[in-house]
Scaffold this active site. Sequence first.
Site, PDB file in Angstrom:
ATOM      1  N   GLU A 183       0.782  -1.233   0.000  1.00 46.66           N
ATOM      2  CA  GLU A 183       0.000   0.000   0.000  1.00 46.66           C
ATOM      3  C   GLU A 183       0.822   1.297   0.000  1.00 46.66           C
ATOM      4  OE1 GLU A 183      -2.756  -0.312   3.274  1.00 46.66           O
ATOM      5  OE2 GLU A 183      -3.987  -1.787   2.238  1.00 46.66           O
ATOM      6  N   GLU A 205      -5.793  -8.172   0.017  1.00 45.47           N
ATOM      7  CA  GLU A 205      -6.468  -7.902   1.287  1.00 45.47           C
ATOM      8  C   GLU A 205      -7.933  -7.587   1.024  1.00 45.47           C
ATOM      9  OE1 GLU A 205      -4.810  -4.915   3.816  1.00 45.47           O
ATOM     10  OE2 GLU A 205      -2.745  -5.632   3.602  1.00 45.47           O
TER      11      GLU A 205
END
Length: 349
Positions: free
Chosen positions: A171, A288
């Site tokens: 991320e 995720e």
Amino acid sequence: MSFRALNVLFFPLFILVLTQCSILKSDENTSTGISSPLDPFEQNAELGRGINLGNIFEAPEEGSWGLYMQEEYFKLISSAGFESVRIPVRWSAHTNDSAPFKIDTEFLNRVEWAVDEALKNDLMVIINVHHYDEIFQDPAGEHAKFIAIWEQLSEHFQNKPSGLLFELLNEPHDNLTANLWNQLLPETLEIVRANNPYRTVVIGAAEWGGIPGLMKLQIPEDDNLIITVHYYEPFQFTHQGAEWVPGSDAWLGTTWDGTDSEVDEIKNHFDQIYTWAAQRNVPVNIGEFGAYRRADNSSRVRWTTQVVHYAITHDMSFHYWEFASGFGIYNPNTGQWNVELTNALINTE
């Protein structure tokens, strides 16, 4: 010529050949754990249904978020029907801040133990660089340390089999913009490829790894990549009451009822990801996704079922967030599974 003379003549030659063979064999064993190119689509299919072993190695210190990596976790996960694990790791907290930026040996060996336990239990495994908060604030200042981390990981794990995959960075966001990340990606990949020419590498997008960032991702020239996307939509449902999200208590009580419009939203998002990837001929992993424990369980199960359904129908592997903490499907204190949520992950088609 006598046998003794022949022996004197050829024995040194035999030793030379034997020595050369030993050198070649040594080079073969130490250069890479994977001897031939891999198909990333096949690798992605083998990742299949997976789960994150989160809140352990990506905590500031193992145990500081209430969990320690346990040998039994890998057996439990494999027995439940999962095919892979993703292990997030906060390497930056265990690496010196000055050159040569050495990773703590004890911690490195601890992560390697977890990798080996996963492989021993027939689980493919992804390790990544997770929660590198410093590089998100100061990309230039942390550049050398980030590269040094991957130099060490690439060398240390080079002899592992194809069941180990590397994910370069979790991320990217804030000051590590899409533009800067697109520049850092090929440089980092080149470092990895020096020792791991055939290992499958997972890359995600900037802007927290979601769909908007995906649209800005520039894929480096490489034949063995999997693109990972994180999915937590609608955020006010999946993160209601999350202690680290300011204002999220106001979202408590948000349900996900599986209405046509709610399902269509997920379908449209996955269609968008699929179309983007198909145009670039790359496989996709949903690295995720999950709904926090403070949402009602029935809503969590309904939402998870739909996400898994669209991942499977679009040939995407996935890793649910996560095993045994706030989003988890297993309670390590009681040894009990969230059966409905686990079934949604394992049995949904």
